[in-house]
Scaffold this motif. Sequence first.
Motif, PDB file in Angstrom:
ATOM      1  N   VAL A 271       0.833  -1.207   0.000  1.00  0.00           N
ATOM      2  CA  VAL A 271       0.000   0.000   0.000  1.00  0.00           C
ATOM      3  C   VAL A 271       0.869   1.259   0.000  1.00  0.00           C
ATOM      4  O   VAL A 271       0.578   2.226  -0.723  1.00  0.00           O
ATOM      5  N   ARG A 288      -7.127   4.538  -1.751  1.00  0.00           N
ATOM      6  CA  ARG A 288      -8.101   4.129  -0.713  1.00  0.00           C
ATOM      7  C   ARG A 288      -7.823   2.671  -0.355  1.00  0.00           C
ATOM      8  O   ARG A 288      -7.488   1.866  -1.239  1.00  0.00           O
ATOM      9  N   VAL A 289      -7.953   2.376   0.917  1.00  0.00           N
ATOM     10  CA  VAL A 289      -7.664   1.030   1.410  1.00  0.00           C
ATOM     11  C   VAL A 289      -8.804   0.580   2.299  1.00  0.00           C
ATOM     12  O   VAL A 289      -9.234   1.320   3.193  1.00  0.00           O
ATOM     13  N   TYR A 290      -9.321  -0.605   2.062  1.00  0.00           N
ATOM     14  CA  TYR A 290     -10.405  -1.187   2.857  1.00  0.00           C
ATOM     15  C   TYR A 290      -9.792  -2.286   3.705  1.00  0.00           C
ATOM     16  O   TYR A 290      -9.124  -3.186   3.173  1.00  0.00           O
ATOM     17  N   VAL A 291      -9.988  -2.213   5.023  1.00  0.00           N
ATOM     18  CA  VAL A 291      -9.284  -3.108   5.941  1.00  0.00           C
ATOM     19  C   VAL A 291     -10.285  -3.823   6.850  1.00  0.00           C
ATOM     20  O   VAL A 291     -11.178  -3.184   7.425  1.00  0.00           O
ATOM     21  N   HIS A 296      -6.451  -5.035  11.220  1.00  0.00           N
ATOM     22  CA  HIS A 296      -6.526  -3.575  11.187  1.00  0.00           C
ATOM     23  C   HIS A 296      -5.360  -2.889  11.913  1.00  0.00           C
ATOM     24  O   HIS A 296      -4.598  -2.119  11.312  1.00  0.00           O
ATOM     25  N   LEU A 300      -2.098  -0.993  10.232  1.00  0.00           N
ATOM     26  CA  LEU A 300      -1.925   0.463  10.309  1.00  0.00           C
ATOM     27  C   LEU A 300      -0.595   0.837  10.958  1.00  0.00           C
ATOM     28  O   LEU A 300       0.065   1.787  10.532  1.00  0.00           O
ATOM     29  N   LEU A 303       1.867   0.364   8.260  1.00  0.00           N
ATOM     30  CA  LEU A 303       1.707   1.358   7.190  1.00  0.00           C
ATOM     31  C   LEU A 303       2.319   2.697   7.606  1.00  0.00           C
ATOM     32  O   LEU A 303       3.017   3.351   6.816  1.00  0.00           O
ATOM     33  N   ILE A 364      -1.824   9.579   5.787  1.00  0.00           N
ATOM     34  CA  ILE A 364      -2.717   8.420   5.946  1.00  0.00           C
ATOM     35  C   ILE A 364      -3.900   8.911   6.765  1.00  0.00           C
ATOM     36  O   ILE A 364      -3.745   9.308   7.928  1.00  0.00           O
ATOM     37  N   ILE A 366      -7.411   8.092   8.587  1.00  0.00           N
ATOM     38  CA  ILE A 366      -8.166   6.943   9.111  1.00  0.00           C
ATOM     39  C   ILE A 366      -9.548   7.399   9.597  1.00  0.00           C
ATOM     40  O   ILE A 366      -9.826   8.601   9.632  1.00  0.00           O
ATOM     41  N   VAL A 386      -8.067   5.360   4.665  1.00  0.00           N
ATOM     42  CA  VAL A 386      -8.309   4.009   5.176  1.00  0.00           C
ATOM     43  C   VAL A 386      -9.757   3.899   5.635  1.00  0.00           C
ATOM     44  O   VAL A 386     -10.228   4.714   6.439  1.00  0.00           O
ATOM     45  N   ASP A 388     -12.633   1.297   7.248  1.00  0.00           N
ATOM     46  CA  ASP A 388     -12.821   0.017   7.948  1.00  0.00           C
ATOM     47  C   ASP A 388     -14.028  -0.715   7.361  1.00  0.00           C
ATOM     48  O   ASP A 388     -15.080  -0.111   7.152  1.00  0.00           O
TER      49      ASP A 388
END
Length: 478
Positions: A271, A288-291, A296, A300, A303, A364, A366, A386, A388
């Motif tokens: 990422v 965009r990141v789906y975690v 999680h 992070l 990251l 980043i 969140i 990010v 969730d």
Amino acid sequence: MTTPALARHLIDGELLGEPMKERANPARIGEIAVLSPSGTPADADDAISAAVAAQPQWARTPLPARGAILLKAAELLRERTPQVAADLVREEGKTIGEATGEVGRAIGVLQFFGSLGWASTGSTFSSALPGTTITTRREPIGVVGLITPWNFPIAIPAWKAAPALISGNAVVLKPAELTPMSATHLAVALHDAGLPHGVFNVVHGGGRVVGDAIARDPRVTALSFTGSTTVGLGLEKTLQTRRARVQLEMGGKNGVLVIDDADARRAAQVVSAGGFSLTGQACTATSRVYVTPGIHDEFLDALAEFAGNYTPGDGLDNASTMGPVVSDDQLQRDVSAVQQAIDGGARLLTGSADSDGLRFAPVIAIDVEHTAPIATEEIFGPVVAVIDVPDYEAGLSALNDSAYGLTAGICTTSLKYSSDFADRVQAGVVKVNRPTSGLDLHVPFGGIKESSSNTFREQGHSATQFYTWEKTTYIGTE
Ligand code: ADP
């Protein structure tokens, strides 16, 4: 203080135009990186006339001879790489390592298409009619216009021009105004390699002036464009009105799904490389990141650690691991996207809405809502949102809920999820455990939805289809 590089038009084999327009080095306040001419519609007209005159003879030139010129241009660019890469850094900002890689990409592209000088260009069929053979061959489309952006200022012109040229077309290129020198280096290499006058022309200048003149000229039978979705869709209308062929590569909002069974550190590396390399200024960048919940926190933490490896600075300084933002306009877009996210309730794990000149550290964000602008709109900066998600299914469906469909990725160790993702994700390019940016040069590239015209792919063998049409010939032998 370095003296500015001088970009010129290349029209009918001549370097022309008074280089008056200044482009500042984004890393060094007050330093002029390049001076270039501001082209007019008359310059575009001259270039198109030269291309029209040169194209028939070029199309008759034996294919291996056309290929040899591309191969020679590749060799010249290789010899000139230190200079070309340094000029690229001064005008665009990326690091010298990234710029050297990009020049290497242009070289590789010229080699790939140059080698097609020995490739087959058609098929032979038997016929239902007795004593008859049928052949197909691909004919050049004629004079093609190329309009290119600033973010890969030599690689994109090369990956559009090389398939056009090997296919027997003549070209008129309008590079981005911010980065005139890289395209000039490509033009000069092709010229010095012996490309006949008029076969490849470059006209610098504004999109609405030179770009528009190229798009509207009825002698330009095809146009390949890379840039913003708004401009691309406008050009599509213009080209469709006059029934000319058009290829568009436009925006992206490339998502990665990180699920519980992934290796958290590996996922963070994927990422961060996708999001922060090239200052996030790639249409394939991860934004965009789906975690899922089980990975999680570990993801992070990793990251944030990897983001710390990207320190913005002058791309010519070997210590810099990330170049500056390309321009004040782009910086404003980055800053306001981040500020808007904060105002909307997101928190920043790294970075801020502040910059040091054009140096803008990786962000980043969140606690981002799936529908927030930072998660849906293209920014074109080192900003990763990010989001969730409870599980794989919810992540996939959120990722697909986008106006764009260029590249998409998943981080997983599961064969089941990786193959299901590849089947169901809505994107032209799918990456499993690999960054969304970074492409091989010999395979098709393109997107769906608002990312691409989704008709003809770029790169690899597929690229030549846009620049040719297929002719079928029946030959009676008795
Ligand atoms: P970016 O945000 O990457 O600068 P643009 O779509 O604005 O994206 O620009 C990409 C290329 O399109 C540039 O070469 C630019 O000069 C050109 N361009 C911009 N507007 C037009 C237009 N109206 N007609 C033709 N070309 C244009």
